[in-house]
Design a protein around this motif. Structure first.
Motif, mmCIF file in Angstrom:
data_model
loop_
_atom_site.group_PDB
_atom_site.id
_atom_site.type_symbol
_atom_site.label_atom_id
_atom_site.label_comp_id
_atom_site.label_asym_id
_atom_site.label_seq_id
_atom_site.Cartn_x
_atom_site.Cartn_y
_atom_site.Cartn_z
ATOM 1 N N LEU A 71 0.872 -1.154 0.000
ATOM 2 C CA LEU A 71 0.000 0.000 0.000
ATOM 3 C C LEU A 71 0.919 1.215 0.000
ATOM 4 C CD1 LEU A 71 -2.764 1.289 0.090
ATOM 5 C CD2 LEU A 71 -2.704 1.152 2.585
ATOM 6 N N VAL A 72 0.798 2.036 -1.036
ATOM 7 C CA VAL A 72 1.666 3.201 -1.207
ATOM 8 C C VAL A 72 0.914 4.433 -0.711
ATOM 9 C CG1 VAL A 72 2.911 4.639 -2.862
ATOM 10 C CG2 VAL A 72 2.786 2.156 -3.195
ATOM 11 N N PHE A 73 1.487 5.096 0.282
ATOM 12 C CA PHE A 73 0.890 6.317 0.816
ATOM 13 C C PHE A 73 1.478 7.507 0.067
ATOM 14 C CE2 PHE A 73 0.021 3.230 3.984
ATOM 15 C CZ PHE A 73 -1.170 3.617 4.573
ATOM 16 N N ARG A 74 0.640 8.132 -0.742
ATOM 17 C CA ARG A 74 1.105 9.228 -1.588
ATOM 18 C C ARG A 74 1.203 10.550 -0.842
ATOM 19 N NH1 ARG A 74 2.984 7.743 -6.791
ATOM 20 N NH2 ARG A 74 1.900 5.835 -7.410
ATOM 21 N N ARG A 75 0.634 10.601 0.366
ATOM 22 C CA ARG A 75 0.636 11.871 1.100
ATOM 23 C C ARG A 75 1.079 11.638 2.544
ATOM 24 N NH1 ARG A 75 -3.821 16.075 0.018
ATOM 25 N NH2 ARG A 75 -1.972 17.334 0.454
ATOM 26 N N PHE A 284 6.606 -5.165 6.163
ATOM 27 C CA PHE A 284 7.791 -4.428 5.703
ATOM 28 C C PHE A 284 7.381 -2.986 5.428
ATOM 29 C CE2 PHE A 284 11.326 -2.935 3.349
ATOM 30 C CZ PHE A 284 12.391 -3.826 3.515
ATOM 31 N N VAL A 285 8.071 -2.053 6.080
ATOM 32 C CA VAL A 285 7.805 -0.626 5.907
ATOM 33 C C VAL A 285 9.042 0.027 5.309
ATOM 34 C CG1 VAL A 285 7.251 1.552 7.054
ATOM 35 C CG2 VAL A 285 6.261 -0.596 7.902
ATOM 36 N N PHE A 286 8.878 0.692 4.186
ATOM 37 C CA PHE A 286 9.964 1.506 3.629
ATOM 38 C C PHE A 286 9.531 2.956 3.658
ATOM 39 C CE2 PHE A 286 11.986 4.016 0.373
ATOM 40 C CZ PHE A 286 13.329 3.737 0.596
ATOM 41 N N THR A 287 10.379 3.800 4.249
ATOM 42 C CA THR A 287 10.083 5.225 4.291
ATOM 43 C C THR A 287 11.398 5.986 4.443
ATOM 44 O OG1 THR A 287 8.665 6.907 5.335
ATOM 45 C CG2 THR A 287 9.671 5.273 6.802
ATOM 46 N N ALA A 288 11.326 7.269 4.761
ATOM 47 C CA ALA A 288 12.513 8.106 4.943
ATOM 48 C C ALA A 288 12.262 9.096 6.060
ATOM 49 C CB ALA A 288 12.859 8.842 3.649
ATOM 50 N N ASP A 289 13.348 9.626 6.637
ATOM 51 C CA ASP A 289 13.171 10.585 7.732
ATOM 52 C C ASP A 289 12.574 11.899 7.237
ATOM 53 O OD1 ASP A 289 15.490 11.357 6.386
ATOM 54 O OD2 ASP A 289 16.810 10.945 8.083
ATOM 55 N N GLN A 290 12.916 12.303 6.024
ATOM 56 C CA GLN A 290 12.301 13.450 5.355
ATOM 57 C C GLN A 290 12.801 13.451 3.925
ATOM 58 O OE1 GLN A 290 14.940 14.522 7.812
ATOM 59 N NE2 GLN A 290 16.159 14.279 5.951
ATOM 60 N N VAL A 321 -2.210 -6.469 4.525
ATOM 61 C CA VAL A 321 -2.064 -5.173 3.859
ATOM 62 C C VAL A 321 -2.523 -5.296 2.410
ATOM 63 C CG1 VAL A 321 -0.493 -3.305 3.234
ATOM 64 C CG2 VAL A 321 -0.100 -4.605 5.332
ATOM 65 N N LYS A 322 -3.481 -4.479 2.019
ATOM 66 C CA LYS A 322 -3.952 -4.469 0.637
ATOM 67 C C LYS A 322 -3.035 -3.597 -0.211
ATOM 68 C CE LYS A 322 -8.880 -5.328 1.420
ATOM 69 N NZ LYS A 322 -10.268 -4.863 1.136
ATOM 70 N N SER A 323 -2.587 -4.121 -1.344
ATOM 71 C CA SER A 323 -1.740 -3.315 -2.228
ATOM 72 C C SER A 323 -2.593 -2.269 -2.935
ATOM 73 C CB SER A 323 -1.039 -4.209 -3.249
ATOM 74 O OG SER A 323 -1.987 -4.877 -4.056
ATOM 75 N N GLY A 324 -1.953 -1.199 -3.345
ATOM 76 C CA GLY A 324 -2.649 -0.110 -4.031
ATOM 77 C C GLY A 324 -2.117 1.230 -3.586
ATOM 78 N N ASP A 325 -2.883 2.271 -3.827
ATOM 79 C CA ASP A 325 -2.509 3.639 -3.479
ATOM 80 C C ASP A 325 -3.480 4.202 -2.455
ATOM 81 O OD1 ASP A 325 -0.475 3.504 -5.277
ATOM 82 O OD2 ASP A 325 -1.008 5.330 -6.352
ATOM 83 N N SER A 326 -2.960 5.068 -1.594
ATOM 84 C CA SER A 326 -3.795 5.797 -0.647
ATOM 85 C C SER A 326 -3.454 7.276 -0.707
ATOM 86 C CB SER A 326 -3.578 5.285 0.784
ATOM 87 O OG SER A 326 -4.205 6.138 1.718
ATOM 88 N N GLN A 327 -4.476 8.116 -0.650
ATOM 89 C CA GLN A 327 -4.305 9.567 -0.586
ATOM 90 C C GLN A 327 -4.494 10.086 0.840
ATOM 91 O OE1 GLN A 327 -3.298 11.528 -3.102
ATOM 92 N NE2 GLN A 327 -3.159 9.749 -4.456
ATOM 93 N N ALA A 328 -4.551 9.186 1.812
ATOM 94 C CA ALA A 328 -4.773 9.599 3.202
ATOM 95 C C ALA A 328 -3.604 10.444 3.702
ATOM 96 C CB ALA A 328 -4.956 8.377 4.092
ATOM 97 N N LEU A 329 -3.919 11.489 4.455
ATOM 98 C CA LEU A 329 -2.902 12.320 5.085
ATOM 99 C C LEU A 329 -2.384 11.607 6.333
ATOM 100 C CD1 LEU A 329 -4.639 15.826 4.949
ATOM 101 C CD2 LEU A 329 -2.691 15.085 3.555
ATOM 102 N N SER A 361 -6.270 -1.529 5.776
ATOM 103 C CA SER A 361 -7.252 -2.542 5.386
ATOM 104 C C SER A 361 -8.252 -2.022 4.363
ATOM 105 C CB SER A 361 -7.998 -3.059 6.621
ATOM 106 O OG SER A 361 -8.639 -1.993 7.308
ATOM 107 N N ALA A 362 -8.400 -0.696 4.285
ATOM 108 C CA ALA A 362 -9.329 -0.088 3.323
ATOM 109 C C ALA A 362 -8.680 1.172 2.773
ATOM 110 C CB ALA A 362 -10.663 0.239 3.997
ATOM 111 N N PRO A 363 -7.873 1.064 1.713
ATOM 112 C CA PRO A 363 -7.056 2.184 1.218
ATOM 113 C C PRO A 363 -7.837 3.435 0.848
ATOM 114 C CG PRO A 363 -6.304 0.129 0.259
ATOM 115 C CD PRO A 363 -7.575 -0.191 0.986
#
Length: 458
Positions: A71-75, A284-290, A321-329, A361-363
């Motif tokens: 699940l890719v968090f775009r925001r 598995f979580v991939f992210t960055a500090d900023q 975890v459902k794959s896809g995109d999320s626009q959630a803040l 669970s619900a992107p």
């Protein structure tokens, strides 16, 4: 700072374990075992630095594969920081779940529980950390069962094989867990020193790159149009003014080569999880500090509140975890309580972070209505699903961007007659929202300094 009431609430909450919502996680719990958790936190990585997320120039085959099953968090955003080295308060926020405004003058969170290693350790996890030295509060770092630092941050950035030391040690730990007699789940926090400058990669990681063919971000500028309160910090002195296209292309070339080298190490890590049989029950979580500017808006560093610097990549994959995109803040501070809930632990109460497990669970679900961003006492911002308002209190400058139509933040609408009421309303919301997070900084500091700025003669 440590608050006995907040600590007491969190301890009480941790005693209650929630039932996982997903069938895969339920099955793990039925067997008496919770999912493993791996957090990979890159250092200074823009949210648009993964090919699968739309970057046509960078080469990231392993992150692309991860993105396809995530699940890719775009925001997703870093909240900011009270230090020029934004990575330090950012990492402390992620591990503590608290806003940096709670830290007082220090960039470090209190070591008092609750925090990420404490919560997972109390739940029976073997906890492991490998990070930069001095970028996490020592009291929190010491709560990991295995507490390792890079031998030398500078060497880790200049030996030509970015992130290799971190992953080498992580693979040894995974081998130990595969051979362990107990069946305890593990939590790994991997926070290397890349792609932070100096950016040095072996020649093989440059193969296939042609800087002359890069698609430069449309917001690349020769210099920032006004004084944002931090124009001469170390990061901004890495290139001369004005920023030339040739310099920006070379900066991006070195940056992309390091990202590709790091991507290779991530591939080694995910392969090891597969080979040891951990992959199917590991979150598995991939992210960055900023993020980092790299020429956007005429800036180079992360000491600003634009999308390229406060936005972060955030990929979450694993059971339930459902794959896809999320626009959630979402904030990075929300990752800690979210992982607690996904692993079957109650998210600790009394922290600023909020679980967004409902989005996992619900992107299509929402998480927060708004986000507050801040940098020292010189910049504040409010982000909503559509708008971003940035306030520079010491020079009396306000910017307003419609992120739906202007994701690169090129058109300031704050002085447009039709948007002045929107700017006024968002400024009022910012005042209320930042106060709720313990931010006492003023949005106007008189007498104002001149906003005009010119690079130093030297």
């Amino acid at each position: 700072m440590y608050d006995p009431l907040r600590f007491g609430l969190a301890v009480g909450a941790l005693a209650l374990f929630a039932v996982l919502s997903s069938s895969a996680a339920d099955a793990d719990q039925a067997k008496g075992r919770r999912p493993n958790v791996v957090i990979f936190l890159a250092d200074d990585m823009r949210p648009d630095s993964i090919a699968a997320l739309g970057n046509v120039d960078v080469k990231t085959p392993h992150l692309d594969a991860l993105a396809r099953r995530s699940l890719v968090f775009r925001r997703a955003y870093c909240m900011g920081g009270n230090s020029g080295a934004v990575c330090r308060p950012s990492r402390n926020m992620l591990l503590s779940g608290d806003a940096f405004f709670r830290f007082g003058a220090s960039p470090d969170a209190s070591p008092e529980p609750p925090n990420l290693p404490w919560s997972f350790g109390e739940a029976g996890y073997v906890t492991y950390s490998h990070s930069k030295k001095g970028n996490v509060a020592k009291g929190i770092q010491a709560q990991f069962d295995v507490d390792r630092y890079l031998k030398n941050d500078e060497v880790a950035r200049t030996d030509g094989e970015p992130t290799k030391e971190t992953v080498d040690d992580a693979l040894a730990f995974l081998q130990e867990r595969a051979n362990a007699e107990d069946d305890k789940p593990f939590l790994m926090f991997l926070a290397p020193a890349n792609p932070h400058d100096p950016r040095v990669a072996d020649e093989r990681w440059y193969e296939g790159y042609d800087a002359d063919q890069f698609t430069l971000p449309p917001n690349v500028m020769p210099q920032h149009p006004f004084d944002n309160g931090e124009m001469l910090v170390r990061d901004e002195r890495l290139l001369p003014w004005p920023r030339t296209e040739a310099d920006v292309r070379q900066t991006l070339l070195d940056y992309y080569a390091v990202v590709t080298a790091m991507d290779h190490q991530i591939g080694r890590l995910t392969q090891a999880l597969e080979e040891h049989g951990f992959a199917d029950d590991t979150i598995f979580v991939f992210t960055a500090d900023q993020g980092i500017a790299l020429g956007s808006h005429g800036l180079l560093g992360k000491q600003n509140l634009y999308e390229h610097s406060m936005g972060v990549p955030l990929l979450i994959a694993g059971p339930g975890v459902k794959s896809g995109d999320s626009q959630a803040l979402v904030y990075l501070i929300d990752v800690y309580p979210t992982l607690c809930e996904l692993a079957g632990l109650s998210a600790p109460e009394g922290i600023d972070g909020r679980s967004f497990a409902n989005v996992v669970s619900a992107p299509e679900s929402d998480a927060r209505d708004e986000l507050v961003l801040g940098y020292r006492d010189v910049q504040r911002a409010l982000v909503t699903d559509r708008w971003k308002l940035i306030r520079y209190p010491q020079v009396d400058v306000t910017q307003l961007f419609d992120l739906k139509s202007d994701s690169h933040e090129l058109r300031d609408l704050s002085q447009s007659p039709e948007h002045r009421e929107t700017a006024r309303r968002l400024l009022s919301r910012l005042e209320t929202a930042k106060s709720a997070l313990g931010d006492e900084a003023r949005l106007s500091v008189k007498p104002y300094r001149p906003a005009a700025w010119s690079p130093p003669a030297e």
